[in-house]
Write a protein that holds these residues in place. Structure first.
Motif, PDB file in Angstrom:
ATOM      1  N   SER A 173      59.694  58.265 -15.296  1.00 40.51           N
ATOM      2  CA  SER A 173      59.339  59.690 -15.268  1.00 40.51           C
ATOM      3  C   SER A 173      60.478  60.529 -14.701  1.00 40.51           C
ATOM      4  O   SER A 173      60.786  61.609 -15.216  1.00 40.51           O
ATOM      5  N   TRP A 213      59.298  66.235 -19.530  1.00 44.19           N
ATOM      6  CA  TRP A 213      58.307  66.808 -18.627  1.00 44.19           C
ATOM      7  C   TRP A 213      57.573  67.964 -19.295  1.00 44.19           C
ATOM      8  O   TRP A 213      56.359  68.083 -19.163  1.00 44.19           O
ATOM      9  N   GLY A 242      63.456  67.882 -18.842  1.00 43.58           N
ATOM     10  CA  GLY A 242      63.092  67.012 -17.734  1.00 43.58           C
ATOM     11  C   GLY A 242      63.494  67.631 -16.417  1.00 43.58           C
ATOM     12  O   GLY A 242      63.700  68.843 -16.320  1.00 43.58           O
ATOM     13  N   ILE A 297      54.431  66.790  -8.219  1.00 44.10           N
ATOM     14  CA  ILE A 297      53.836  67.176  -9.500  1.00 44.10           C
ATOM     15  C   ILE A 297      52.908  68.376  -9.348  1.00 44.10           C
ATOM     16  O   ILE A 297      52.725  69.157 -10.290  1.00 44.10           O
ATOM     17  N   SER A 324      56.790  62.338 -19.885  1.00 44.97           N
ATOM     18  CA  SER A 324      57.366  62.068 -18.559  1.00 44.97           C
ATOM     19  C   SER A 324      56.475  62.627 -17.458  1.00 44.97           C
ATOM     20  O   SER A 324      56.281  61.994 -16.413  1.00 44.97           O
ATOM     21  N   TYR A 325      55.930  63.794 -17.714  1.00 45.25           N
ATOM     22  CA  TYR A 325      54.975  64.420 -16.795  1.00 45.25           C
ATOM     23  C   TYR A 325      53.730  63.548 -16.662  1.00 45.25           C
ATOM     24  O   TYR A 325      53.220  63.328 -15.557  1.00 45.25           O
ATOM     25  N   CYS A 339      54.377  60.532 -14.513  1.00 42.53           N
ATOM     26  CA  CYS A 339      54.399  60.874 -13.094  1.00 42.53           C
ATOM     27  C   CYS A 339      52.979  60.912 -12.529  1.00 42.53           C
ATOM     28  O   CYS A 339      52.710  60.383 -11.447  1.00 42.53           O
TER      29      CYS A 339
END
Length: 210
Positions: free
Chosen positions: A65, A71, A84, A159, A182-183, A186
């Motif tokens: 991540s 993201w 990202g 986050i 990627s988000y 996380c």
């Protein structure tokens, strides 16, 4: 008189039986102790392996991540842009996010990187615990559990900041921006690390490093 003697005899037999059962219980307990210890050793080793696997998987998710650029995904007049924590990409072309970097992005980076460091430290403690379960008064798996919990906590802060800022943006409100894989990774690392932290407190052993 005969009744009294019979009563005394019955009472003596009961006492003898109780003594016999007590001796048998002691004998069985002595015989089963090595088996109980062996079972305990196998159980703790299995749990330690599970902790190592969970910690490695959680760290891999979090590190992926941190280093990938999905993201957020945004629709622009030039095409689809995915961003990202470190770079922005338009199609196959990527470039690092230039200064000045938004404050919320610096905060997100900082907390995710702290979380990664805690995750690495947790995994190292687990690896050392295969040889030495404790160093002096320090129980390594308990330390690993606290570090895993800290990793999840720092990730949650990162986050939360990232989500709060991006959800207030106009492009998000206009449905031109969505959160990416990627988000999602996380977010996934948080319950993974909480589960890992809980698993660390099961195995117990008494072997120490002197």
């Amino acid at each position: 008189m005969d009744n009294g003697r019979s009563h005394m005899r019955d009472k003596a037999e009961i006492i003898d039986q109780q003594v016999l059962f007590a001796r048998l219980d002691t004998c069985f307990a002595t015989l089963s102790e090595p088996f109980r210890q062996r079972y305990f050793d196998v159980l703790t080793h299995t749990l330690r392996v599970c902790c190592a696997i969970c910690s490695s998987g959680s760290l891999l998710i979090l590190f992926t991540s941190l280093t990938t650029s999905y993201w957020v995904t945004e629709k622009t007049h030039q095409g689809l842009v995915h961003t990202g924590l470190w770079e922005m990409c338009l199609g196959p072309t990527c470039h690092y996010i230039e200064f000045p970097v938004p404050e919320f992005l610096n905060v997100t980076r900082a907390f995710v990187m702290i979380a990664v460091v805690c995750g690495i430290a947790s995994l190292l403690c687990i690896c050392i615990s295969f040889e030495y379960v404790s160093i002096g008064p320090i129980y390594l798996l308990a330390v690993a559990g606290l570090l895993s919990f800290s990793t999840g906590f720092f990730t949650l802060i990162a986050i939360s900041v990232f989500t709060a800022v991006n959800k207030s943006k106009k492009v998000y409100l206009q449905h031109l921006m969505i959160f990416g894989s990627s988000y999602g990774l996380c977010w996934a690392s948080i319950p993974a690390y909480i589960t890992t932290a809980a698993a660390h407190f099961f195995p117990r052993h008494k072997r120490k490093l002197h």
